[in-house]
Structures are given as C-alpha cells and as structure tokens.
Scaffold this motif. Structure first.
Motif, PDB file in Angstrom:
ATOM      1  N   ARG A 271     118.533 -54.422 -37.200  1.00 41.92           N
ATOM      2  CA  ARG A 271     119.901 -54.825 -36.874  1.00 41.92           C
ATOM      3  C   ARG A 271     119.882 -55.746 -35.679  1.00 41.92           C
ATOM      4  NH1 ARG A 271     123.766 -49.734 -37.727  1.00 41.92           N
ATOM      5  NH2 ARG A 271     125.081 -51.133 -36.559  1.00 41.92           N
ATOM      6  N   LYS A 272     120.644 -56.807 -35.770  1.00 42.04           N
ATOM      7  CA  LYS A 272     120.760 -57.765 -34.679  1.00 42.04           C
ATOM      8  C   LYS A 272     121.933 -57.350 -33.794  1.00 42.04           C
ATOM      9  CE  LYS A 272     121.173 -62.700 -33.879  1.00 42.04           C
ATOM     10  NZ  LYS A 272     121.338 -64.005 -34.498  1.00 42.04           N
ATOM     11  N   LYS A 273     121.720 -57.321 -32.492  1.00 43.35           N
ATOM     12  CA  LYS A 273     122.735 -56.908 -31.528  1.00 43.35           C
ATOM     13  C   LYS A 273     123.249 -58.145 -30.800  1.00 43.35           C
ATOM     14  CE  LYS A 273     123.095 -53.868 -27.496  1.00 43.35           C
ATOM     15  NZ  LYS A 273     122.334 -52.921 -26.669  1.00 43.35           N
ATOM     16  N   ILE A 274     124.557 -58.409 -30.942  1.00 44.71           N
ATOM     17  CA  ILE A 274     125.180 -59.574 -30.331  1.00 44.71           C
ATOM     18  C   ILE A 274     126.231 -59.098 -29.335  1.00 44.71           C
ATOM     19  CG2 ILE A 274     126.585 -61.629 -30.763  1.00 44.71           C
ATOM     20  CD1 ILE A 274     125.407 -61.537 -33.662  1.00 44.71           C
ATOM     21  N   THR A 275     126.173 -59.599 -28.107  1.00 47.24           N
ATOM     22  CA  THR A 275     127.168 -59.246 -27.093  1.00 47.24           C
ATOM     23  C   THR A 275     128.433 -60.059 -27.335  1.00 47.24           C
ATOM     24  OG1 THR A 275     125.433 -58.771 -25.480  1.00 47.24           O
ATOM     25  CG2 THR A 275     127.669 -59.130 -24.624  1.00 47.24           C
ATOM     26  N   LEU A 276     129.541 -59.369 -27.569  1.00 43.03           N
ATOM     27  CA  LEU A 276     130.835 -60.032 -27.755  1.00 43.03           C
ATOM     28  C   LEU A 276     131.574 -60.185 -26.430  1.00 43.03           C
ATOM     29  CD1 LEU A 276     132.149 -58.209 -30.958  1.00 43.03           C
ATOM     30  CD2 LEU A 276     131.037 -60.438 -30.811  1.00 43.03           C
ATOM     31  N   MET A 277     131.483 -59.143 -25.588  1.00 44.66           N
ATOM     32  CA  MET A 277     132.181 -59.160 -24.304  1.00 44.66           C
ATOM     33  C   MET A 277     131.328 -58.439 -23.269  1.00 44.66           C
ATOM     34  SD  MET A 277     136.051 -58.018 -25.384  1.00 44.66           S
ATOM     35  CE  MET A 277     137.215 -59.202 -24.785  1.00 44.66           C
ATOM     36  N   ASP A 278     131.245 -59.023 -22.083  1.00 50.11           N
ATOM     37  CA  ASP A 278     130.613 -58.326 -20.972  1.00 50.11           C
ATOM     38  C   ASP A 278     131.731 -57.737 -20.099  1.00 50.11           C
ATOM     39  OD1 ASP A 278     131.648 -60.486 -19.554  1.00 50.11           O
ATOM     40  OD2 ASP A 278     129.693 -61.345 -19.075  1.00 50.11           O
TER      41      ASP A 278
ATOM     42  N   MET B 147     140.404 -59.656 -28.656  1.00 52.89           N
ATOM     43  CA  MET B 147     139.582 -60.603 -29.399  1.00 52.89           C
ATOM     44  C   MET B 147     139.619 -60.248 -30.882  1.00 52.89           C
ATOM     45  SD  MET B 147     135.427 -61.142 -29.209  1.00 52.89           S
ATOM     46  CE  MET B 147     135.362 -62.070 -27.702  1.00 52.89           C
ATOM     47  N   GLU B 148     139.831 -61.264 -31.704  1.00 52.42           N
ATOM     48  CA  GLU B 148     139.726 -61.081 -33.152  1.00 52.42           C
ATOM     49  C   GLU B 148     138.365 -61.607 -33.574  1.00 52.42           C
ATOM     50  OE1 GLU B 148     143.416 -61.722 -35.639  1.00 52.42           O
ATOM     51  OE2 GLU B 148     143.943 -62.811 -33.802  1.00 52.42           O
ATOM     52  N   ILE B 149     137.602 -60.754 -34.233  1.00 48.16           N
ATOM     53  CA  ILE B 149     136.269 -61.149 -34.669  1.00 48.16           C
ATOM     54  C   ILE B 149     136.100 -60.726 -36.125  1.00 48.16           C
ATOM     55  CG2 ILE B 149     135.221 -59.090 -33.645  1.00 48.16           C
ATOM     56  CD1 ILE B 149     133.337 -62.273 -33.632  1.00 48.16           C
ATOM     57  N   PRO B 150     136.090 -61.685 -37.038  1.00 51.18           N
ATOM     58  CA  PRO B 150     135.912 -61.322 -38.441  1.00 51.18           C
ATOM     59  C   PRO B 150     134.497 -60.764 -38.653  1.00 51.18           C
ATOM     60  CG  PRO B 150     136.070 -63.715 -38.193  1.00 51.18           C
ATOM     61  CD  PRO B 150     136.229 -63.115 -36.839  1.00 51.18           C
ATOM     62  N   THR B 151     134.423 -59.621 -39.256  1.00 51.17           N
ATOM     63  CA  THR B 151     133.141 -58.976 -39.495  1.00 51.17           C
ATOM     64  C   THR B 151     132.990 -58.652 -40.972  1.00 51.17           C
ATOM     65  OG1 THR B 151     134.040 -56.769 -39.139  1.00 51.17           O
ATOM     66  CG2 THR B 151     133.124 -57.898 -37.200  1.00 51.17           C
ATOM     67  N   LYS B 152     131.792 -58.300 -41.341  1.00 54.41           N
ATOM     68  CA  LYS B 152     131.534 -57.793 -42.689  1.00 54.41           C
ATOM     69  C   LYS B 152     131.691 -56.280 -42.636  1.00 54.41           C
ATOM     70  CE  LYS B 152     128.500 -61.574 -43.789  1.00 54.41           C
ATOM     71  NZ  LYS B 152     127.125 -62.026 -43.867  1.00 54.41           N
ATOM     72  N   PRO B 153     132.099 -55.664 -43.740  1.00 55.79           N
ATOM     73  CA  PRO B 153     132.316 -54.211 -43.721  1.00 55.79           C
ATOM     74  C   PRO B 153     131.119 -53.389 -43.249  1.00 55.79           C
ATOM     75  CG  PRO B 153     133.275 -55.151 -45.690  1.00 55.79           C
ATOM     76  CD  PRO B 153     132.513 -56.261 -45.008  1.00 55.79           C
TER      77      PRO B 153
ATOM     78  N   HIS C  64     128.926 -53.379 -37.489  1.00 53.64           N
ATOM     79  CA  HIS C  64     129.482 -52.352 -36.601  1.00 53.64           C
ATOM     80  C   HIS C  64     129.795 -52.980 -35.245  1.00 53.64           C
ATOM     81  CE1 HIS C  64     130.141 -48.377 -34.965  1.00 53.64           C
ATOM     82  NE2 HIS C  64     129.331 -48.653 -33.981  1.00 53.64           N
ATOM     83  N   VAL C  65     130.947 -52.630 -34.692  1.00 53.28           N
ATOM     84  CA  VAL C  65     131.318 -53.069 -33.345  1.00 53.28           C
ATOM     85  C   VAL C  65     131.393 -51.825 -32.475  1.00 53.28           C
ATOM     86  CG1 VAL C  65     133.095 -54.150 -31.913  1.00 53.28           C
ATOM     87  CG2 VAL C  65     132.587 -55.076 -34.178  1.00 53.28           C
ATOM     88  N   GLU C  66     130.772 -51.899 -31.303  1.00 57.96           N
ATOM     89  CA  GLU C  66     130.734 -50.739 -30.412  1.00 57.96           C
ATOM     90  C   GLU C  66     130.977 -51.161 -28.969  1.00 57.96           C
ATOM     91  OE1 GLU C  66     127.199 -47.942 -28.858  1.00 57.96           O
ATOM     92  OE2 GLU C  66     127.480 -47.950 -31.029  1.00 57.96           O
TER      93      GLU C  66
ATOM     94  N   LEU D 177     128.315 -56.398 -31.263  1.00 59.74           N
ATOM     95  CA  LEU D 177     128.393 -56.479 -32.722  1.00 59.74           C
ATOM     96  C   LEU D 177     126.981 -56.257 -33.233  1.00 59.74           C
ATOM     97  CD1 LEU D 177     129.680 -57.221 -35.478  1.00 59.74           C
ATOM     98  CD2 LEU D 177     129.201 -59.619 -34.927  1.00 59.74           C
ATOM     99  N   TYR D 178     126.849 -55.300 -34.145  1.00 60.31           N
ATOM    100  CA  TYR D 178     125.563 -55.035 -34.777  1.00 60.31           C
ATOM    101  C   TYR D 178     125.597 -55.589 -36.185  1.00 60.31           C
ATOM    102  CZ  TYR D 178     124.622 -51.860 -30.913  1.00 60.31           C
ATOM    103  OH  TYR D 178     124.412 -51.331 -29.669  1.00 60.31           O
TER     104      TYR D 178
END
Length: 169
Positions: free
Chosen positions: A5-12, A142-148, A151-153, A166-167
């Motif tokens: 799984r790739k981990k992307i930082t959306l907000m710090d 923040m609106e972030i379109p994701t795939k089902p 996962h956002v945590e 975002l994972y």
C-alpha cells in the motif's frame, strides 16, 4: 504476496490547523448569534470538533459547547445528550474526521434528532465521496475523490489532529 500500500500525506498538522480555522469562521458566520452545539462523532470526530470549538471561540462571541457521541452506542448516548442539552434556538453541528458512505453521520442524525425543527449542519475534515446514504456535508476541509478500496486515516497526537493519510493499493 499482497500488494504494498502506498501512503500519501494529504494534510500535515499546519494544514489541518489552517483548515479547521477556516471551517470555524464559516460556522461562526452561518450560526449568526445562535448557540453552537458541536457533536464530535467517535474519537477522531471529537478531536476535530474540539479544534473547531477553539476556532469558534476566537471567531465570535457565540456560546459554544462540545458534546461527545460514540456512534456505536448512539441510541443510549443520544438519550443522555438530549436530556443534558437543549438544541432549541441552537445550531447543531455534527463533526467527523472523514465522511465516506455517510453511515456514521446518518446514524448520529437518526438517534440525535427527536424533532426536525433544529438547524443541523455537518462538518468534516475530509470528504471522500462514495455516499450510499443521503448525507452531505456543509463544511468541508478537503474533498478528495478516492476509490472504494482506498483508505483515509487521520492520526491524533496529544489530543490534536496530527496528519491525514491516503492509503492506496
């Protein structure tokens, strides 16, 4: 072997603080002179609601209260909350960290509202889309379109929102 799984930082932390401040000012403007009842849903929603409350206290002179709601115990908790707080002539704001299907918000609304005369809004830090229930959020960080399957945590440290990830598969 499972795919990594790739981990992307959306907000710090600083982005979260700026976003929460903006949301607080928007809520203060919308509430006019009414009391604001912030209902934090579960642990992470309560953290965001607490941070919004601090922003509201700086933005306006409205009375504001912070209420905790464990959605897994919504029926019992809602009875306690309705006895303890009078929502008449108040703005009721349901707050969560992430909205996805809308189930958490819908459950809270279902048990918390005993009559439809309240002004009710929802606020979320992240809106992922993919609603299965008719719940929209008025205040969105923040609106972030994701795939089902993604996962956002949001992580919490020392009682404050620390980061949002975002994972992706």
């Amino acid at each position: 072997m499972p795919a990594e799984r790739k981990k992307i930082t959306l907000m710090d932390r600083s982005r979260i603080e700026r976003t929460v401040k903006r949301i607080a000012y928007q809520i203060a403007e919308k509430a006019k002179e009414k009391r604001i009842c912030l209902v934090g849903l579960n642990e992470r929603g309560l953290v965001i609601a607490g941070q919004i409350l601090k922003g509201i206290e700086k933005a306006c002179d409205n009375e504001a209260v912070l209420i905790s709601l464990d959605v897994s115990r919504a029926r019992q908790e809602a009875e306690r909350i309705r006895k303890e707080y009078d929502f008449e002539d108040s703005v009721l704001l349901l707050v969560d960290d992430v909205i996805f299907t809308g189930e958490t918000m819908f459950t809270a609304l279902q048990y918390l509202l005993d009559r439809p005369s309240y002004t009710v809004y929802t606020a979320v830090l992240i809106d992922r889309g993919h609603r299965t229930l008719p719940v929209a959020s008025e205040f969105i960080g923040m609106e972030i379109p994701t795939k089902p399957k993604e996962h956002v945590e949001m992580t919490v440290r020392e009682g404050s929102a620390e980061e949002v990830f975002l994972y992706k598969k």
